[in-house]
Motif scaffolding. Sequence first.
Motif, PDB file in Angstrom:
ATOM      1  N   LEU A 114       4.141   9.121   1.506  1.00  0.00           N
ATOM      2  CA  LEU A 114       4.106  10.504   1.047  1.00  0.00           C
ATOM      3  C   LEU A 114       3.547  11.367   2.173  1.00  0.00           C
ATOM      4  CD1 LEU A 114       2.514   9.717  -2.429  1.00  0.00           C
ATOM      5  CD2 LEU A 114       4.931  10.143  -1.955  1.00  0.00           C
ATOM      6  N   VAL A 115       3.779  12.660   2.099  1.00  0.00           N
ATOM      7  CA  VAL A 115       3.308  13.574   3.131  1.00  0.00           C
ATOM      8  C   VAL A 115       2.374  14.595   2.497  1.00  0.00           C
ATOM      9  CG1 VAL A 115       4.005  15.305   4.844  1.00  0.00           C
ATOM     10  CG2 VAL A 115       5.430  13.277   4.463  1.00  0.00           C
ATOM     11  N   ALA A 116       1.278  14.897   3.194  1.00  0.00           N
ATOM     12  CA  ALA A 116       0.335  15.935   2.754  1.00  0.00           C
ATOM     13  C   ALA A 116       0.005  16.798   3.953  1.00  0.00           C
ATOM     14  CB  ALA A 116      -0.930  15.298   2.188  1.00  0.00           C
ATOM     15  N   HIS A 117      -0.304  18.055   3.683  1.00  0.00           N
ATOM     16  CA  HIS A 117      -0.604  18.985   4.764  1.00  0.00           C
ATOM     17  C   HIS A 117      -2.083  19.362   4.821  1.00  0.00           C
ATOM     18  CE1 HIS A 117       3.579  19.045   5.693  1.00  0.00           C
ATOM     19  NE2 HIS A 117       3.854  19.302   4.439  1.00  0.00           N
ATOM     20  N   SER A 118      -2.892  18.719   3.969  1.00  0.00           N
ATOM     21  CA  SER A 118      -4.343  18.883   4.029  1.00  0.00           C
ATOM     22  C   SER A 118      -4.968  17.654   3.377  1.00  0.00           C
ATOM     23  CB  SER A 118      -4.788  20.139   3.282  1.00  0.00           C
ATOM     24  OG  SER A 118      -4.617  19.969   1.884  1.00  0.00           O
ATOM     25  N   LEU A 119      -6.231  17.416   3.692  1.00  0.00           N
ATOM     26  CA  LEU A 119      -6.931  16.295   3.064  1.00  0.00           C
ATOM     27  C   LEU A 119      -7.050  16.526   1.563  1.00  0.00           C
ATOM     28  CD1 LEU A 119      -8.350  13.597   3.367  1.00  0.00           C
ATOM     29  CD2 LEU A 119     -10.456  14.846   3.888  1.00  0.00           C
ATOM     30  N   THR A 120      -7.267  17.758   1.162  1.00  0.00           N
ATOM     31  CA  THR A 120      -7.352  18.086  -0.269  1.00  0.00           C
ATOM     32  C   THR A 120      -6.049  17.718  -0.976  1.00  0.00           C
ATOM     33  OG1 THR A 120      -8.889  19.867   0.211  1.00  0.00           O
ATOM     34  CG2 THR A 120      -7.783  19.950  -1.921  1.00  0.00           C
ATOM     35  N   ASP A 121      -4.915  18.065  -0.367  1.00  0.00           N
ATOM     36  CA  ASP A 121      -3.607  17.723  -0.919  1.00  0.00           C
ATOM     37  C   ASP A 121      -3.431  16.205  -0.985  1.00  0.00           C
ATOM     38  OD1 ASP A 121      -0.914  17.855  -1.788  1.00  0.00           O
ATOM     39  OD2 ASP A 121      -0.157  18.108   0.256  1.00  0.00           O
ATOM     40  N   ALA A 122      -3.829  15.495   0.067  1.00  0.00           N
ATOM     41  CA  ALA A 122      -3.714  14.037   0.087  1.00  0.00           C
ATOM     42  C   ALA A 122      -4.528  13.408  -1.039  1.00  0.00           C
ATOM     43  CB  ALA A 122      -4.170  13.492   1.437  1.00  0.00           C
ATOM     44  N   ARG A 134       0.858  -1.181   0.000  1.00  0.00           N
ATOM     45  CA  ARG A 134       0.000   0.000   0.000  1.00  0.00           C
ATOM     46  C   ARG A 134       0.897   1.234   0.000  1.00  0.00           C
ATOM     47  NH1 ARG A 134      -2.529  -3.140   4.921  1.00  0.00           N
ATOM     48  NH2 ARG A 134      -0.504  -4.055   4.598  1.00  0.00           N
ATOM     49  N   THR A 135       0.465   2.273  -0.707  1.00  0.00           N
ATOM     50  CA  THR A 135       1.118   3.573  -0.572  1.00  0.00           C
ATOM     51  C   THR A 135       0.409   4.298   0.557  1.00  0.00           C
ATOM     52  OG1 THR A 135       1.635   3.662  -2.922  1.00  0.00           O
ATOM     53  CG2 THR A 135       1.647   5.748  -1.726  1.00  0.00           C
ATOM     54  N   THR A 136       1.175   4.949   1.423  1.00  0.00           N
ATOM     55  CA  THR A 136       0.601   5.679   2.546  1.00  0.00           C
ATOM     56  C   THR A 136       0.837   7.168   2.356  1.00  0.00           C
ATOM     57  OG1 THR A 136       1.036   3.818   4.027  1.00  0.00           O
ATOM     58  CG2 THR A 136       0.637   5.965   5.058  1.00  0.00           C
ATOM     59  N   ILE A 137      -0.224   7.938   2.533  1.00  0.00           N
ATOM     60  CA  ILE A 137      -0.112   9.395   2.560  1.00  0.00           C
ATOM     61  C   ILE A 137      -0.408   9.818   3.992  1.00  0.00           C
ATOM     62  CG2 ILE A 137      -0.951  11.594   1.673  1.00  0.00           C
ATOM     63  CD1 ILE A 137      -1.756  10.106  -0.904  1.00  0.00           C
ATOM     64  N   VAL A 138       0.581  10.439   4.622  1.00  0.00           N
ATOM     65  CA  VAL A 138       0.461  10.864   6.012  1.00  0.00           C
ATOM     66  C   VAL A 138       0.068  12.337   6.048  1.00  0.00           C
ATOM     67  CG1 VAL A 138       1.667  11.149   8.212  1.00  0.00           C
ATOM     68  CG2 VAL A 138       2.180   9.168   6.745  1.00  0.00           C
ATOM     69  N   LEU A 139      -1.035  12.626   6.741  1.00  0.00           N
ATOM     70  CA  LEU A 139      -1.485  14.006   6.928  1.00  0.00           C
ATOM     71  C   LEU A 139      -0.839  14.580   8.190  1.00  0.00           C
ATOM     72  CD1 LEU A 139      -5.285  13.686   6.215  1.00  0.00           C
ATOM     73  CD2 LEU A 139      -3.697  15.144   5.011  1.00  0.00           C
ATOM     74  N   THR A 140      -0.228  15.745   8.056  1.00  0.00           N
ATOM     75  CA  THR A 140       0.353  16.422   9.209  1.00  0.00           C
ATOM     76  C   THR A 140       0.322  17.923   8.989  1.00  0.00           C
ATOM     77  OG1 THR A 140       2.326  16.682  10.588  1.00  0.00           O
ATOM     78  CG2 THR A 140       2.705  16.160   8.268  1.00  0.00           C
ATOM     79  N   ARG A 141       0.136  18.659  10.089  1.00  0.00           N
ATOM     80  CA  ARG A 141       0.214  20.116  10.006  1.00  0.00           C
ATOM     81  C   ARG A 141       1.649  20.602  10.127  1.00  0.00           C
ATOM     82  NH1 ARG A 141      -3.155  19.613  14.231  1.00  0.00           N
ATOM     83  NH2 ARG A 141      -5.255  19.147  13.656  1.00  0.00           N
ATOM     84  N   ASP A 142       2.563  19.717  10.541  1.00  0.00           N
ATOM     85  CA  ASP A 142       3.965  20.080  10.752  1.00  0.00           C
ATOM     86  C   ASP A 142       4.696  20.091   9.410  1.00  0.00           C
ATOM     87  OD1 ASP A 142       6.665  20.248  11.359  1.00  0.00           O
ATOM     88  OD2 ASP A 142       6.617  18.673  12.884  1.00  0.00           O
ATOM     89  N   PRO A 143       5.080  21.281   8.924  1.00  0.00           N
ATOM     90  CA  PRO A 143       5.731  21.358   7.606  1.00  0.00           C
ATOM     91  C   PRO A 143       7.107  20.699   7.566  1.00  0.00           C
ATOM     92  CG  PRO A 143       5.713  23.511   8.657  1.00  0.00           C
ATOM     93  CD  PRO A 143       4.907  22.593   9.530  1.00  0.00           C
ATOM     94  N   SER A 144       7.701  20.431   8.727  1.00  0.00           N
ATOM     95  CA  SER A 144       9.033  19.820   8.728  1.00  0.00           C
ATOM     96  C   SER A 144       8.985  18.306   8.939  1.00  0.00           C
ATOM     97  CB  SER A 144       9.900  20.454   9.819  1.00  0.00           C
ATOM     98  OG  SER A 144       9.379  20.151  11.102  1.00  0.00           O
ATOM     99  N   TRP A 145       7.785  17.750   9.160  1.00  0.00           N
ATOM    100  CA  TRP A 145       7.697  16.310   9.430  1.00  0.00           C
ATOM    101  C   TRP A 145       7.982  15.507   8.171  1.00  0.00           C
ATOM    102  CZ3 TRP A 145       5.239  11.891   7.879  1.00  0.00           C
ATOM    103  CH2 TRP A 145       5.315  10.801   8.741  1.00  0.00           C
TER     104      TRP A 145
END
Length: 174
Positions: free
Chosen positions: A89-97, A60-71
């Motif tokens: 992958l990292v996303a900073h909003s659900l829309t981005d994910a 599975r590919t995982t997209i992790v949602l976080t508000r921390d821009p450095s995570w």
Amino acid sequence: MTKRVVMVAAVARNRVIGNGPDIPWRIPGEQAEFKRLTTGHVLVMGRATYESIGRPLPGRTTIVLTRDPSWSPSRLAGSHLRTGADGVLVAHSLTDALAQAALLPGDVIVAGGAQVYAEAIGLASEQVISEVPLEPEGDAFYPEIDPAVWEEVGREPFDGYERVTWLRRERLAG
């Protein structure tokens, strides 16, 4: 083409889905069923959920949602978590994910935690819920399922839980 957004969760009778970093039950076979339902798809989950799992889940590919821009998943190296962040992958909003997931094979599987479920329920077309017949203490809760919006279309008993499938009513009409 719009992807299916499916919320997958194990939920107690009192809507508890977690207690701190832990799931407050162990049901043999339930995690294997989660693997079967999600392999080959894109998992979207919050940072705390990802860190509680401790590693990318195979297949599975995982997209992790976080508000921390450095995570980043690589920053977990050296902690109690396993290293290696292939397929994360990292996303900073659900829309981005969801935009990232649109470019990947498979459905979008929302896999927690509580804040991510609460935000995604308005976008999901399906919910696959493992109903756990317990009322444990917890600090993370699954959102209410509004029967005016969702219709139960399947219920399957398993040892220690029932898997219930809900479809968004407007999807059924279309």
